[in-house]
Enzyme design. Structure first.
Site, short mmCIF file in Angstrom:
data_model
loop_
_atom_site.label_atom_id
_atom_site.label_comp_id
_atom_site.label_asym_id
_atom_site.label_seq_id
_atom_site.Cartn_x
_atom_site.Cartn_y
_atom_site.Cartn_z
CG HIS A 32 0.68 11.61 0.68
ND1 HIS A 32 1.05 12.52 -0.30
CD2 HIS A 32 0.62 10.41 0.06
CE1 HIS A 32 1.19 11.89 -1.45
NE2 HIS A 32 0.93 10.61 -1.27
CB CYS A 78 8.56 -1.76 4.57
SG CYS A 78 6.81 -2.06 4.48
#
Length: 892
Positions: free
Chosen positions: A454, A847
């Site tokens: 993350h 993406c």
């Protein structure tokens, strides 16, 4: 004159009728410089047809003639006792790899040593005698090895080791005479060395210059004849030596053909007056050398750049007022910016084609030019730790803080006091609520995860630096990393190069900031785009600022706008929590109304920046528990907010109960994305209304807004059909996106707008069911981070714990979160094919950070996708990869 001996100089070029391979590599280079009319030292080449069979008597006359010719050019005489010309003998094979020794200073004999010392000093003269001896001993050692004379070879080898140590210092070394009882006197050192080593060479080696050269050529030729590895393809080049300490108007120097950091077309280097080289002296900037010399050095440098199409390093010597080119070579340590500015310069002047310019830079090298880099001179005295996993490249300096709350509070205080606002966020691992701290920090240092964790993904999105240091231990407000220990508030520096190992420094370094325009990057991007036809690069952008940045880098739209990131801003998070905690539909509607205004303004800004280009907006994807408070400070802030808004006091217990109710054991595969829309349709309805309100407003302003609405985590066609088109069942109904838009348009009296509804393919089930899903979606966006996780069953945040073991036994190749796994590729290709069987005009894109990897870009093009989308700072990398792939296709 023997036709196998060839003279060259600045004015004499070896005829083209002589086969180049006869001259060897060094010989060919010398002749190339003669063709360019460079001020090279004159000399002659004994080509490979003769070098292995030299008859000293037969060539002596020719050699003497050529030495006289050479001496007349340099203003010295070979064997002259007052002003002796010394020679180097260069062994010139045709292969670049050579183990032959450096052979310099031939002509240093007992008759000439005193004359040479008058010019350069006795210490230097003695040193050069040692260098001569060291080179010839290496030849003799090889001959004795080939003769199998092990005893003498071992004796020579021992002396070679002593000479290596001695040549590390200036002046004579008593170590060499340790077997002699008499001490070595400086004024007799050179002669002593000659007497001491004469026994290792043929008789008369130090008696006269011409005899010494003939002996040397004969010994080298003998070595060639005996060496089975020599295929008679090696030549010999003989040229004079010149010295930067030989006379008053003398110097030596080295420089680059342009600045190797900035790429500015100015010479960069130093010269050293009255010195042979830079070893023990202070240099002066090359531009201070004098106008006449500088002009000639510029001509040499820029001619070489045009010839080799790269930055070159040049060594030169000025001896008694004459400038001589000594050597030129390629430069390893140079910046990407320097290369780009050179390439653009060459292309502008038509030295190279635009095609050659685009092919000359590896796409991933652009990482360097997009981020700050460390000034290496500023970290010499800083304590450091080396290692880690690069999450986002660049360099960052700041005070370390160990929580989002602490960093944001420190930022607020610093802003109030006008203090330094640079911070590094240091965490075990990051979550969605940490995005706001990463956004305002200079960098993030975490102890868990990897390239696709993350923190790394968010850092790349915002152009921040990210490093994962798995061995870092955080205890309270102290972090330990190897031998480094730093506390909250201490300065640290992160250095995360794209190539090579990363560093964490204790303290502050100096940064060199990037300038995309000054660096030539923007011009290079425009050049790249000339070769891009039907494939596009979009960006991942959650704010107008991100969108504008990506647009400046050449993005052709937004491929992923992550709406959940918008809710984590300080003025919004508690409004969102208020909505989640509301049990009364009216209260929830009020909170949603507030959020709708915020979202509308967000979408308005992004769509406006990207006018005329598609903007793919992904509706809420994150699990709801990520939005809830995670510590006591956040709980108290929420309590204060609820009391202010609802005028009622809510207890900590109530909040924690609500948090617990949203807890999931596996949230990645839990209540997220479209599943939230099914359970809480009002959330997606609010977002859809915000999108169209922004679109209607922009269209009214004559701005071409092109929204695409993406539904995440779809696993079958029924989910997409429900959310897009709604459904009515007995006693209940679900209002789809199409109906929401129509109702809103009628209520506002707006004109219809063009928009698309599509989905993110991030589950194997969705890829396999793509044919059915395409009935209800006009575009597919492959979310390869989650598709990789769900295909391989690997968590992107945890896989680094076992990847070293898997790599050790070759159980997996590379990092699947950087380079697409073959099975993930198969699912993408399959989904695109099945989708287009149903809907031939289906738009497909990828993406995520996979989109910036050149290898993945080529796959996407081959698989028939229409675009890739990546973080703003990765857009130039992807564009260059696309351009190179297009050129590769065109040439195949």
């Amino acid at each position: 004159m023997d036709k196998r001996i060839h003279f060259f100089s600045q004015k004499d070029v070896i005829p083209s009728s002589v086969a180049p391979e006869l001259l060897g590599i060094r010989g060919r280079q010398a002749n190339e410089f003669a063709e360019l009319k460079f001020p090279i030292l004159p000399g002659f080449i004994i080509d490979s047809d003769l070098a292995s069979a030299i008859d000293a008597k037969a060539v002596r006359k020719d050699v003497r003639t050529l030495l006289d010719k050479t001496g007349s050019i340099v203003g010295k005489g070979f064997g002259d006792e007052e002003n002796p010309m010394l020679l180097k003998v260069v062994i010139s094979p045709n292969l670049a790899v050579s183990t032959y020794p450096t052979l310099h200073n031939f002509g240093l004999t007992k008759p000439t040593i005193r004359g040479f010392a008058k010019w350069v000093g006795k210490d230097f003269a003695a040193h050069e005698v040692l260098f001569l001896i060291r080179g010839m001993l290496a030849i003799e050692e090889r001959i004795k090895e080939l003769e199998a004379n092990d005893r003498l070879r071992e004796d020579i080898a021992a002396h070679l080791k002593m000479l290596d140590r001695a040549l590390g210092i200036r002046g004579p070394s008593n170590e060499l005479g340790k077997d002699d009882e008499k001490p070595v006197k400086i004024d007799k050192a050179a002669e002593f060395y000659m007497d001491f080593y004469a026994k290792y060479f043929p008789t008369g080696f130090f008696d006269g210059a011409e005899e010494q050269l003939m002996i040397t050529l004969s010994e080298i030729s003998k070595m060639f004849q005996m060496d089975d590895q020599n295929d008679n393809d090696t030549a010999l080049m003989i040229a004079p030596m010149v010295y930067g300490n030989y006379g008053k108007d003398s110097c030596s120097g080295a420089y680059f053909s342009r600045n190797v950091v900035t790429g500015e077309k100015t010479l960069q280097g130093s010269f050293f007056r009255q010195t042979f080289n830079e070893s023990d002296s202070a240099g002066q900037p090359i531009d201070k050398i004098g106008p006449a010399y500088l002009k000639e050095l510029q001509r040499i440098a820029w001619t070489l750049e045009d010839r080799f199409r790269e930055i070159r390093q040049i060594r030169f010597t000025v001896e008694n007022g004459k400038l001589w080119l000594i050597e030129q070579r390629l430069v390893d340590q140079k910046s990407t910016q320097a290369d780009i500015r050179l390439i653009l310069d060459l292309a502008k002047r038509k030295i190279i084609s635009n095609v050659a310019a685009i092919k000359s830079i590896e796409p991933l090298r652009l990482n360097e030019i997009l981020h700050p880099v460390i000034d290496s001179s500023s970290v010499k005295d800083l304590k450091s730790w080396k290692g880690g996993i690069a999450g986002a490249p660049g360099a960052a300096i700041g005070r370390a803080y160990f929580s989002t709350e602490a960093l944001l509070e420190a930022l607020k205080t610093a802003q109030q006091k006008g203090a330094d606002t640079r911070f590094i966020l240091v965490l075990e691992s990051s979550f969605a609520e940490d995005v706001k701290a990463i956004e305002v920090s200079a960098g993030v240092l975490t102890a868990e995860g990897g390239y696709s964790a993350h923190a790394s993904v968010v850092a790349r999105q915002y152009g921040k630096v990210s490093l994962v240091a798995l061995e870092m231990k955080i205890k309270g407000k102290t972090a330990v990393l190897g031998d480094l220990t730093f506390k909250e508030g201490d300065y640290i520096t992160l250095n995360v190069p794209f190539y090579g190992e990363s560093n964490v420094y204790q303290g502050t370094a100096k940064l060199i900031e990037p300038d995309p325009k000054e660096s030539g990057l923007m011009d290079f991007i425009e050049l790249s785009k000339e070769f891009i036809k039907n494939f596009h690069v979009r960006c991942n952008a959650d704010t107008p600022r991100d969108a504008a940045l990506a647009l400046s880098f050449g993005a052709g739209g937004v491929g992923l706008c992550r709406t959940e990131h918008m809710f984590f801003q300080a003025d919004r998070i508690n409004v969102f929590r208020e909505m989640l905690l509301s049990t009364d539909p009216k209260d929830r509607s009020k909170a949603l109304a507030k959020l709708q205004v915020m979202q509308r303004d967000d979408f308005y800004g992004i769509l406006k920046v990207m006018a005329g280009k598609e903007v793919t907006i992904r509706l809420l994807d994150s699990p709801l528990h990520e939005f809830m408070p995670h510590n006591d400070d956040e709980v108290q802030t929420l309590i204060d907010h609820m009391q202010k808004v609802k005028k009622v006091k809510i207890s900590k217990t109530e909040i924690l109960t609500s948090v617990e109710s949203l807890h999931e054991f596996n949230p990645m595969l839990g209540h997220r994305g479209c599943r939230i829309a099914v359970s809480y349709p009002e959330i997606y309805a609010m977002q859809v209304k915000a999108i169209f309100e922004a679109t209607y407003k922009l269209r009214a302003e004559k701005i071409d807004a092109r929204p695409e609405i993406m539904i995440p985590i779809i696993m079958n066609a029924s989910e997409l059909k429900l959310i897009a088109y709604g459904k009515k069942i007995e006693g209940s109904s679900y209002t789809g996106i199409v109906d929401i838009e129509e109702e809103l348009r009628k209520a506002k009296g707006a004109k219809p707008v063009e928009y698309r509804i599509g989905t993110m393919i991030e589950l194997p089930a969705a890829a396999l069911g793509a044919g059915e899903i395409a009935k209800y979606g006009r575009f597919f966006s492959f979310g390869t981070n989650d598709l990789t996780q769900t295909t391989l069953g690997i968590s992107r945040d945890d896989f680094t714990a076992f990847m070293p073991d898997y790599t050790l036994f070759d159980l997996i190749v590379g990092n699947p979160f950087s380079t697409l796994d073959a099975r993930v590729k198969e699912l993408i290709a399959l989904a695109a094919e099945r989708g287009r069987l149903t809907r031939p005009d289906l738009v497909c894109g990828l993406c995520g950070e996979h989109g910036a990897n050149p290898e993945n870009v080529r796959f996407c093009m081959d698989a028939g996708l229409n675009y890739v989308s990546c973080s703003p700072y990765s857009v130039p990398i992807a564009l260059l990869a696309v351009a190179q792939a297009e050129l590769e296709r065109a040439s195949s």
